[in-house]
Write a protein that holds these residues in place. Structure first.
Motif, PDB file in Angstrom:
ATOM      1  N   SER A 181       0.850  -1.220   0.033  1.00  0.00           N
ATOM      2  CA  SER A 181       0.062   0.125   0.080  1.00  0.00           C
ATOM      3  C   SER A 181       0.803   1.423   0.107  1.00  0.00           C
ATOM      4  CB  SER A 181      -0.804  -0.080   1.079  1.00  0.00           C
ATOM      5  OG  SER A 181      -0.080   0.167   2.447  1.00  0.00           O
ATOM      6  N   THR A 240       1.527   1.985  -3.627  1.00  0.00           N
ATOM      7  CA  THR A 240       0.237   1.801  -4.584  1.00  0.00           C
ATOM      8  C   THR A 240      -0.154   3.534  -4.622  1.00  0.00           C
ATOM      9  OG1 THR A 240      -0.617  -0.230  -4.029  1.00  0.00           O
ATOM     10  CG2 THR A 240      -2.102   1.167  -4.688  1.00  0.00           C
ATOM     11  N   HIS A 286      -3.563   4.922  -6.957  1.00  0.00           N
ATOM     12  CA  HIS A 286      -4.582   4.852  -8.255  1.00  0.00           C
ATOM     13  C   HIS A 286      -5.041   6.281  -8.344  1.00  0.00           C
ATOM     14  CE1 HIS A 286      -8.439   3.741 -10.263  1.00  0.00           C
ATOM     15  NE2 HIS A 286      -7.553   2.578 -10.944  1.00  0.00           N
ATOM     16  N   LYS A 292       9.026   3.464  -7.101  1.00  0.00           N
ATOM     17  CA  LYS A 292       8.200   2.055  -7.008  1.00  0.00           C
ATOM     18  C   LYS A 292       8.729   0.970  -8.273  1.00  0.00           C
ATOM     19  CE  LYS A 292       3.460   0.553  -8.348  1.00  0.00           C
ATOM     20  NZ  LYS A 292       2.136   1.007  -8.689  1.00  0.00           N
ATOM     21  N   ARG A 352      -4.235   5.251  -2.401  1.00  0.00           N
ATOM     22  CA  ARG A 352      -3.297   4.399  -2.000  1.00  0.00           C
ATOM     23  C   ARG A 352      -3.750   3.126  -1.154  1.00  0.00           C
ATOM     24  NH1 ARG A 352       1.428   7.425   0.765  1.00  0.00           N
ATOM     25  NH2 ARG A 352       2.122   7.735  -1.412  1.00  0.00           N
TER      26      ARG A 352
END
Length: 427
Positions: free
Chosen positions: A55, A58, A60, A204, A65
């Motif tokens: 997480s 992440t 989006h 990432k 997140r």
């Protein structure tokens, strides 16, 4: 942003309050109950650091997140919670508990990180206390659901080896509330994007790969802040105590206070409903205590350590007093004291932790911190409870509650290890 925790706590309260009842109904001996619970902490030990790590990495544009993990966990938890009381064998019930706990863990850890993501240090005690308030509501209502179903005329007894309809209805209602409340948070809460999105994407990309991820998690475990390790000692004794309660409250109280041991009898099932009612009391008191703390922390700065010490000590006395009660109604007093500890356990350690870790690694550190929750539960499940209560106090199962109280008092004293003022006081 914390409303989804209402549903998560419905899942945990039904699991904690009634899985031992399901195990006993399916023929489990009292001494084997802890080992049937072992899947739950083992799952948390594996799932939460991984979910925290993922997480953190992440983002989006629509779901942010943490919220993608809320959704995945909500779907899986809802299915597992609904079907758990339909188990017809011990291995099925243990498997249902494993799936349920894994699913709830997928949602729970990101909820902790979300509060730290969105609030400055000066507001985190307040944020985690509000989260605890919602958890208290969930604990109180969910713990009383089988009793409520019985009052509405749903059958509270069944053939030997069959779970009563009152429990099945309660788990179904809990599943619906779990999914609805988490969905509410998902669709009404915004998250802050990374400050430098391009840098975030590069980092990432550089950390892609299973072995790189595992390596990063282990590096963070080895390099955890010293405050986190000290808080871990407090957490160890705290969660050993509550795992003992979840495993043994039903057999201990139904046997010691109500003198009911036949799991197919009306007396036992009424007593088990009453235990759920007492467990609801600690949820209700934790809600009231959290509401009081929410008002206080919104106005003044608090000493997190001293508050946590007092609350844990009170909870320890509450557990020990269960052995001494002479009338069932007195258990409400015992569990009221336990409720003070529960409210603090769900807020103060996280507020202290969030003040000592890198904000960019909030998710993975919240997940790693969960190790200090699940390791004591694993120790308890593989024989720690059975060995300790019999060695220290005696053979009667009610002594498990005395062991839980002793453990909470040790947790209270362990707070003396934490001396960093930036951690113990609101920023």
């Amino acid at each position: 942003m914390s409303f989804g925790f209402l549903g998560i706590q419905f899942g945990f309260a039904l699991q904690g309050g009634f899985m031992s009842r399901i195990f006993q109904t399916l023929g489990a001996d009292k001494d084997t109950i802890p080992i049937l619970w072992i899947a739950a902490p083992l799952t948390g030990l594996i799932v939460q650091p991984i979910v925290g790590y993922l997480s953190d990495r992440t983002w989006h544009p629509r779901f942010g997140r943490r919220r993608p993990f809320f959704l995945i966990g909500a779907i899986m938890s809802t299915i597992a919670l609904f079907f758990a009381p339909y188990s017809s064998a011990l291995w099925m019930a243990a498997g249902a508990l494993w799936i349920l706990d894994a699913s709830i863990n997928i949602s729970m850890e990101p909820f902790r990180a979300l509060v730290a993501d969105k609030l400055p240090d000066s507001q985190r005690s307040y944020g985690f206390v509000v989260q605890t308030l919602i958890i208290g509501v969930g604990t109180w209502v969910a713990s009383n659901l089988p009793w409520m179903m019985t009052q509405l005329g749903v059958s509270n007894t069944a053939a030997p080896g069959v779970i009563p309809d009152s429990v099945k209805y309660a788990f179904a209602i809990g599943a619906l509330i779990l999914f609805t409340s988490i969905s509410y948070t998902i669709f009404t809460t915004d998250e802050y994007p990374p400050e430098d999105l391009e840098k975030f994407k590069r980092e990432k990309e550089a950390s892609k790969g299973f072995f790189i991820g595992v390596s990063e998690i282990f590096k963070n475990i080895i390099g955890m802040p010293s405050v986190m390790l000290k808080l871990g000692v407090v957490q160890f004794f705290s969660w050993f105590a509550f795992f003992t309660m979840w495993s043994f409250a039903t057999p201990a109280i139904t046997e010691h206070v109500f003198k009911a041991t036949d799991t197919s009898s009306l007396e036992y099932n009424n007593a088990a409903d009453a235990v759920g009612n007492y467990l609801g009391t600690y949820g209700l008191v934790s809600m009231i205590f959290a509401l009081t703390l929410a008002f206080i922390t919104s106005k003044v700065k608090i000493n997190r350590k001293l508050l946590h010490m007092f609350s844990l000590f009170a909870g320890g006395i509450g557990f020990i007093s269960i052995y001494l009660v002479e009338e069932p109604w007195m258990l409400h007093i015992s569990f009221s004291l336990v409720g003070l500890a529960w409210a603090s356990i769900l807020s103060m350690p996280y507020a202290m932790l969030s003040s000592s870790v890198d904000p960019k690694k909030m998710g993975v550190f919240m997940g790693i911190f969960n190790m200090f929750i699940v390791i004591p539960q694993i120790v308890a499940a593989i024989g720690g409870i059975n060995l300790m209560y019999k060695f220290l106090f005696g053979e009667e199962v009610i002594f498990t509650m005395v062991l839980a109280g002793t453990s909470l008092i040790l947790a209270s004293l362990a707070n003396l290890l934490i001396t960093d003022r930036n951690v113990t006081h609101d920023g």
